[in-house]
Scaffold this active site. Sequence first.
Site, mmCIF file in Angstrom:
data_model
loop_
_atom_site.group_PDB
_atom_site.id
_atom_site.type_symbol
_atom_site.label_atom_id
_atom_site.label_comp_id
_atom_site.label_asym_id
_atom_site.label_seq_id
_atom_site.Cartn_x
_atom_site.Cartn_y
_atom_site.Cartn_z
ATOM 1 N N HIS A 1 -12.273 1.553 -4.433
ATOM 2 C CA HIS A 1 -11.486 0.725 -5.348
ATOM 3 C C HIS A 1 -12.276 -0.529 -5.732
ATOM 4 O O HIS A 1 -13.104 -1.026 -4.958
ATOM 5 C CB HIS A 1 -10.188 0.255 -4.679
ATOM 6 C CG HIS A 1 -9.216 1.345 -4.377
ATOM 7 N ND1 HIS A 1 -8.050 1.530 -5.094
ATOM 8 C CD2 HIS A 1 -9.216 2.313 -3.416
ATOM 9 C CE1 HIS A 1 -7.379 2.557 -4.592
ATOM 10 N NE2 HIS A 1 -8.061 3.044 -3.574
ATOM 11 N N TYR B 1 0.871 -1.173 0.000
ATOM 12 C CA TYR B 1 0.000 0.000 0.000
ATOM 13 C C TYR B 1 0.908 1.224 0.000
ATOM 14 O O TYR B 1 1.385 1.680 1.034
ATOM 15 C CB TYR B 1 -0.926 -0.008 1.222
ATOM 16 C CG TYR B 1 -1.803 1.214 1.356
ATOM 17 C CD1 TYR B 1 -2.455 1.742 0.244
ATOM 18 C CD2 TYR B 1 -1.991 1.831 2.590
ATOM 19 C CE1 TYR B 1 -3.260 2.859 0.360
ATOM 20 C CE2 TYR B 1 -2.795 2.948 2.718
ATOM 21 C CZ TYR B 1 -3.435 3.458 1.600
ATOM 22 O OH TYR B 1 -4.231 4.573 1.721
ATOM 23 N N ASP C 1 -2.282 -1.520 -3.951
ATOM 24 C CA ASP C 1 -2.645 -0.156 -4.295
ATOM 25 C C ASP C 1 -1.339 0.631 -4.339
ATOM 26 O O ASP C 1 -0.827 1.055 -3.301
ATOM 27 C CB ASP C 1 -3.604 0.410 -3.248
ATOM 28 C CG ASP C 1 -3.980 1.857 -3.518
ATOM 29 O OD1 ASP C 1 -3.536 2.396 -4.555
ATOM 30 O OD2 ASP C 1 -4.705 2.442 -2.685
#
Length: 262
Positions: free
Chosen positions: A253, A107, A150
């Site tokens: 998302h 992330y 991500d």
Amino acid sequence: MSFTLATWNINSVRLREGLVARLMTQEAPDVLCLQECKSPVDKIPLEQFQALGYHHMVARGQKGYNGVAIFSKMPIEEVAAEDFVSLGHARHIAGRLDNGVTVHNFYVPAGGDKPNREVNEKFGQKLDYLTEMRDYFGANAPEKSILVGDLNIAPREDDVWDHKKLLKVVSHTPVEVEHLADVQGAGDWVDVTRADIPHGNLYSWWSYRAPDWESADKGRRLDHVWATPDIANSAHSSRVIRAVRGWEQPSDHAPVFATFDL
């Protein structure tokens, strides 16, 4: 053997436990990597996930922020959890599956609003984070590995709804794209999603600020699946499950999938 992997920024695994269970039930990936879990590891709601066959987990968590987890139907052993830039954030976890594949779940920091490290500390942290990722994979050449997460950067012109309008917007600026390319090059990573879907606009994130997100379709591809060259050719069936963005109380998302035949 064949296995399917998915990556999804869930934006609170406890708040959206039901959505995670729904994805596990409907799509049944063998490995599910979540980001922005926003939970200490001991508070992650495992009971329902285990009942659905996800008996194995490696994770790093913190209260209310960040957090990464890998849920797997196959045995998985934690092999790394790096704190790049010494931020004290739970942003990386890596596990080795019993088929020998190592999965890195990231992330990457979002980087704040202004793409200028002189006035925005968070943007500087993002660039430094990517630099340390580059150096990490440069010093530890990955093999039989998958990198997902991500990554908070949409690198290609067709990874955003309007390339020219977003050139000065964090997530699509040239300096971020360059830093991400350096990470990719350091590990010789193959962008599996774009190898499978080489042409056309493709997004995995749509802002909460747009109530008509689906019709406006002002998205960005911030979520990625990469693989090392030794297994990248085995990947296929890449897809973004766009409909998930429209579920009740969704994450902003949508999950990204790929299947590997090894």
